[in-house]
Design a protein around this motif. Structure first.
Motif, PDB file in Angstrom:
ATOM      1  N   ARG A  33      36.562  24.950  33.307  1.00  0.00           N
ATOM      2  CA  ARG A  33      36.342  26.294  32.790  1.00  0.00           C
ATOM      3  C   ARG A  33      37.632  27.094  32.849  1.00  0.00           C
ATOM      4  O   ARG A  33      38.407  26.982  33.776  1.00  0.00           O
ATOM      5  N   GLY A  34      37.838  27.904  31.806  1.00  0.00           N
ATOM      6  CA  GLY A  34      39.038  28.726  31.760  1.00  0.00           C
ATOM      7  C   GLY A  34      38.769  30.070  31.122  1.00  0.00           C
ATOM      8  O   GLY A  34      37.712  30.288  30.508  1.00  0.00           O
ATOM      9  N   ASP A  35      39.745  30.959  31.256  1.00  0.00           N
ATOM     10  CA  ASP A  35      39.636  32.305  30.714  1.00  0.00           C
ATOM     11  C   ASP A  35      40.161  32.314  29.278  1.00  0.00           C
ATOM     12  O   ASP A  35      41.333  32.007  29.030  1.00  0.00           O
ATOM     13  N   LEU A  36      39.310  32.666  28.316  1.00  0.00           N
ATOM     14  CA  LEU A  36      39.727  32.742  26.917  1.00  0.00           C
ATOM     15  C   LEU A  36      40.779  33.820  26.703  1.00  0.00           C
ATOM     16  O   LEU A  36      41.501  33.792  25.706  1.00  0.00           O
ATOM     17  N   LEU A  37      40.826  34.780  27.610  1.00  0.00           N
ATOM     18  CA  LEU A  37      41.735  35.902  27.447  1.00  0.00           C
ATOM     19  C   LEU A  37      43.002  35.740  28.269  1.00  0.00           C
ATOM     20  O   LEU A  37      43.690  36.712  28.575  1.00  0.00           O
ATOM     21  N   ASP A  47      47.537  46.579  16.250  1.00  0.00           N
ATOM     22  CA  ASP A  47      48.336  47.615  16.900  1.00  0.00           C
ATOM     23  C   ASP A  47      48.902  47.136  18.233  1.00  0.00           C
ATOM     24  O   ASP A  47      48.376  46.209  18.851  1.00  0.00           O
ATOM     25  N   ARG A  48      49.941  47.817  18.692  1.00  0.00           N
ATOM     26  CA  ARG A  48      50.526  47.511  19.993  1.00  0.00           C
ATOM     27  C   ARG A  48      49.473  47.678  21.099  1.00  0.00           C
ATOM     28  O   ARG A  48      48.739  48.656  21.133  1.00  0.00           O
ATOM     29  N   GLY A  49      49.396  46.704  21.980  1.00  0.00           N
ATOM     30  CA  GLY A  49      48.442  46.762  23.080  1.00  0.00           C
ATOM     31  C   GLY A  49      47.091  46.149  22.788  1.00  0.00           C
ATOM     32  O   GLY A  49      46.269  46.013  23.693  1.00  0.00           O
ATOM     33  N   GLN A  50      46.838  45.784  21.520  1.00  0.00           N
ATOM     34  CA  GLN A  50      45.597  45.099  21.158  1.00  0.00           C
ATOM     35  C   GLN A  50      45.913  43.614  20.942  1.00  0.00           C
ATOM     36  O   GLN A  50      47.013  43.269  20.486  1.00  0.00           O
ATOM     37  N   HIS A  51      44.969  42.745  21.250  1.00  0.00           N
ATOM     38  CA  HIS A  51      45.246  41.312  21.223  1.00  0.00           C
ATOM     39  C   HIS A  51      44.089  40.516  20.628  1.00  0.00           C
ATOM     40  O   HIS A  51      42.966  41.012  20.528  1.00  0.00           O
ATOM     41  N   ALA A  52      44.395  39.259  20.259  1.00  0.00           N
ATOM     42  CA  ALA A  52      43.376  38.369  19.708  1.00  0.00           C
ATOM     43  C   ALA A  52      43.650  36.937  20.152  1.00  0.00           C
ATOM     44  O   ALA A  52      44.796  36.537  20.358  1.00  0.00           O
ATOM     45  N   ARG A  53      42.584  36.166  20.282  1.00  0.00           N
ATOM     46  CA  ARG A  53      42.671  34.721  20.542  1.00  0.00           C
ATOM     47  C   ARG A  53      42.131  34.009  19.307  1.00  0.00           C
ATOM     48  O   ARG A  53      40.953  34.115  18.987  1.00  0.00           O
ATOM     49  N   TYR A  54      42.996  33.312  18.584  1.00  0.00           N
ATOM     50  CA  TYR A  54      42.566  32.614  17.377  1.00  0.00           C
ATOM     51  C   TYR A  54      41.726  31.387  17.736  1.00  0.00           C
ATOM     52  O   TYR A  54      42.106  30.592  18.586  1.00  0.00           O
ATOM     53  N   LEU A  55      40.583  31.244  17.069  1.00  0.00           N
ATOM     54  CA  LEU A  55      39.711  30.100  17.264  1.00  0.00           C
ATOM     55  C   LEU A  55      39.778  29.153  16.066  1.00  0.00           C
ATOM     56  O   LEU A  55      39.648  27.942  16.216  1.00  0.00           O
ATOM     57  N   ILE A  56      39.947  29.710  14.866  1.00  0.00           N
ATOM     58  CA  ILE A  56      40.174  28.940  13.645  1.00  0.00           C
ATOM     59  C   ILE A  56      41.326  29.592  12.902  1.00  0.00           C
ATOM     60  O   ILE A  56      41.385  30.812  12.798  1.00  0.00           O
ATOM     61  N   GLY A  57      42.242  28.786  12.351  1.00  0.00           N
ATOM     62  CA  GLY A  57      43.392  29.349  11.669  1.00  0.00           C
ATOM     63  C   GLY A  57      44.404  29.865  12.670  1.00  0.00           C
ATOM     64  O   GLY A  57      44.281  29.670  13.882  1.00  0.00           O
ATOM     65  N   ASP A  58      45.433  30.542  12.150  1.00  0.00           N
ATOM     66  CA  ASP A  58      46.459  31.091  13.025  1.00  0.00           C
ATOM     67  C   ASP A  58      47.140  32.266  12.330  1.00  0.00           C
ATOM     68  O   ASP A  58      46.737  32.666  11.234  1.00  0.00           O
ATOM     69  N   ALA A  59      48.139  32.802  12.961  1.00  0.00           N
ATOM     70  CA  ALA A  59      48.786  33.998  12.437  1.00  0.00           C
ATOM     71  C   ALA A  59      49.467  33.762  11.091  1.00  0.00           C
ATOM     72  O   ALA A  59      49.718  34.700  10.341  1.00  0.00           O
ATOM     73  N   ALA A  69      39.932  30.296   6.398  1.00  0.00           N
ATOM     74  CA  ALA A  69      39.652  31.576   7.044  1.00  0.00           C
ATOM     75  C   ALA A  69      40.293  31.574   8.423  1.00  0.00           C
ATOM     76  O   ALA A  69      40.681  30.532   8.939  1.00  0.00           O
ATOM     77  N   THR A  70      40.413  32.745   8.994  1.00  0.00           N
ATOM     78  CA  THR A  70      40.782  32.843  10.401  1.00  0.00           C
ATOM     79  C   THR A  70      39.587  33.400  11.154  1.00  0.00           C
ATOM     80  O   THR A  70      38.867  34.264  10.660  1.00  0.00           O
ATOM     81  N   TYR A  71      39.361  32.873  12.335  1.00  0.00           N
ATOM     82  CA  TYR A  71      38.254  33.309  13.179  1.00  0.00           C
ATOM     83  C   TYR A  71      38.835  33.502  14.561  1.00  0.00           C
ATOM     84  O   TYR A  71      39.413  32.577  15.136  1.00  0.00           O
ATOM     85  N   LYS A  72      38.728  34.717  15.079  1.00  0.00           N
ATOM     86  CA  LYS A  72      39.414  35.005  16.327  1.00  0.00           C
ATOM     87  C   LYS A  72      38.604  35.941  17.208  1.00  0.00           C
ATOM     88  O   LYS A  72      37.742  36.682  16.743  1.00  0.00           O
ATOM     89  N   LEU A  73      38.917  35.895  18.478  1.00  0.00           N
ATOM     90  CA  LEU A  73      38.317  36.776  19.474  1.00  0.00           C
ATOM     91  C   LEU A  73      39.284  37.906  19.730  1.00  0.00           C
ATOM     92  O   LEU A  73      40.405  37.686  20.183  1.00  0.00           O
ATOM     93  N   GLY A  74      38.870  39.139  19.388  1.00  0.00           N
ATOM     94  CA  GLY A  74      39.732  40.296  19.582  1.00  0.00           C
ATOM     95  C   GLY A  74      39.408  41.014  20.877  1.00  0.00           C
ATOM     96  O   GLY A  74      38.261  41.041  21.322  1.00  0.00           O
ATOM     97  N   LEU A  75      40.422  41.595  21.475  1.00  0.00           N
ATOM     98  CA  LEU A  75      40.297  42.314  22.741  1.00  0.00           C
ATOM     99  C   LEU A  75      40.842  43.722  22.536  1.00  0.00           C
ATOM    100  O   LEU A  75      42.010  43.893  22.204  1.00  0.00           O
ATOM    101  N   MET A  76      39.985  44.735  22.715  1.00  0.00           N
ATOM    102  CA  MET A  76      40.394  46.125  22.529  1.00  0.00           C
ATOM    103  C   MET A  76      40.372  46.877  23.855  1.00  0.00           C
ATOM    104  O   MET A  76      39.457  46.690  24.669  1.00  0.00           O
ATOM    105  N   ARG A  77      41.355  47.731  24.060  1.00  0.00           N
ATOM    106  CA  ARG A  77      41.386  48.578  25.247  1.00  0.00           C
ATOM    107  C   ARG A  77      40.251  49.604  25.199  1.00  0.00           C
ATOM    108  O   ARG A  77      39.742  49.945  24.132  1.00  0.00           O
ATOM    109  N   GLY A  78      39.901  50.103  26.380  1.00  0.00           N
ATOM    110  CA  GLY A  78      38.873  51.131  26.456  1.00  0.00           C
ATOM    111  C   GLY A  78      39.272  52.389  25.699  1.00  0.00           C
ATOM    112  O   GLY A  78      40.437  52.795  25.728  1.00  0.00           O
ATOM    113  N   HIS A  79      38.307  52.999  25.004  1.00  0.00           N
ATOM    114  CA  HIS A  79      38.522  54.239  24.246  1.00  0.00           C
ATOM    115  C   HIS A  79      39.764  54.159  23.354  1.00  0.00           C
ATOM    116  O   HIS A  79      40.601  55.068  23.345  1.00  0.00           O
ATOM    117  N   SER A  80      39.893  53.069  22.623  1.00  0.00           N
ATOM    118  CA  SER A  80      41.020  52.915  21.716  1.00  0.00           C
ATOM    119  C   SER A  80      40.516  52.639  20.308  1.00  0.00           C
ATOM    120  O   SER A  80      39.331  52.361  20.094  1.00  0.00           O
TER     121      SER A  80
END
Length: 229
Positions: A33-37, A47-59, A69-80
């Motif tokens: 088991r590992g951390d996807l993030l 935007d700066r400070g926002q991130h994604a983990r690509y699951l299909i495709g790439d940048a 297609a690209t399929y990715k897990l996005g990570l957003m900061r609180g109240h952003s």
């Protein structure tokens, strides 16, 4: 058919993704088991400070370098929020928390806001100006699928500033490069920039309601009771 339990029972190549409204994301496979993030696997996301983990495709995905297609897990900061933008291809976003999507309604010539809760997915047509907001204080996970474009492509996310720049570019470059419905006709970049500005100046969708905060607390209890995958 037998029921399997535990990571060692998974067939080779099968992976389980445990995603919660609290912003945790774990990947489980036969090897553990590992951390996807994990920071080493994240790429910039709009935007700066926002991130994604690509699951299909790439940048680098593009019509010239397709992965469909690209399929990715996005990570957003609180109240952003993301800077308002428009994608060259259609876009699907599944919210795993409490979010909102600002959209431009061309028929009414105004911006509208759609509030999203965990498990709600929204489809956004190609070149429709929009933004995305995390209404919660904690980090927000979203699953985002874009047809045909990775984040490094010039038409992945066209901002108002970029639309205005293109409006003054030479005519040969002032064209929609990737939207079949345009039939190859020139894209009205000044109108696109105006619509993007309207989305950016729309009233804030606000924060989570007390009902949503109560529901979030209940989900946390449910996650603990159910245990991780």
């Amino acid at each position: 058919m037998r029921s399997v339990k535990g990571t060692e029972a998974l067939p080779a190549g099968v992976e389980l993704y445990s995603l919660t409204a609290d912003g945790t994301a774990l990947l489980t496979s036969r090897t553990g088991r590992g951390d996807l993030l994990d920071a080493g696997a994240l790429l910039p996301f709009i935007d700066r400070g926002q991130h994604a983990r690509y699951l299909i495709g790439d940048a680098l995905t593009s019509p010239e370098r397709p992965s469909n297609a690209t399929y990715k897990l996005g990570l957003m900061r609180g109240h952003s929020a993301f800077t308002p933008h428009a994608h060259g291809g259609e876009h699907f976003v599944l919210s795993l928390g409490y979010a909102a999507c600002g959209l431009y309604d061309d028929e009414r010539q105004e911006a509208v806001t759609v509030r999203l809760t965990p498990g709600v997915m929204i489809r956004i047509p190609a070149l429709l100006p929009h933004s995305f907001v995390n209404r919660g204080a904690g980090r927000l996970l979203i699953l985002a699928a874009n047809t045909g474009f990775g984040i490094d492509h010039e038409d992945y996310a066209i901002t108002a500033e970029e639309a205005e720049r293109r409006a003054t570019a030479e005519p040969s470059k002032n064209r929609a490069t990737a939207e079949p419905s345009n039939n190859g006709t020139a894209l009205d970049y000044p109108a696109l920039a105006k619509a993007l500005r309207a989305v950016g100046s729309a009233p804030s969708p606000g924060v989570m309601s007390w009902r949503e905060r109560a529901a979030q607390a209940a989900r946390r209890i449910a996650v603990r009771l159910e245990g991780s995958a």
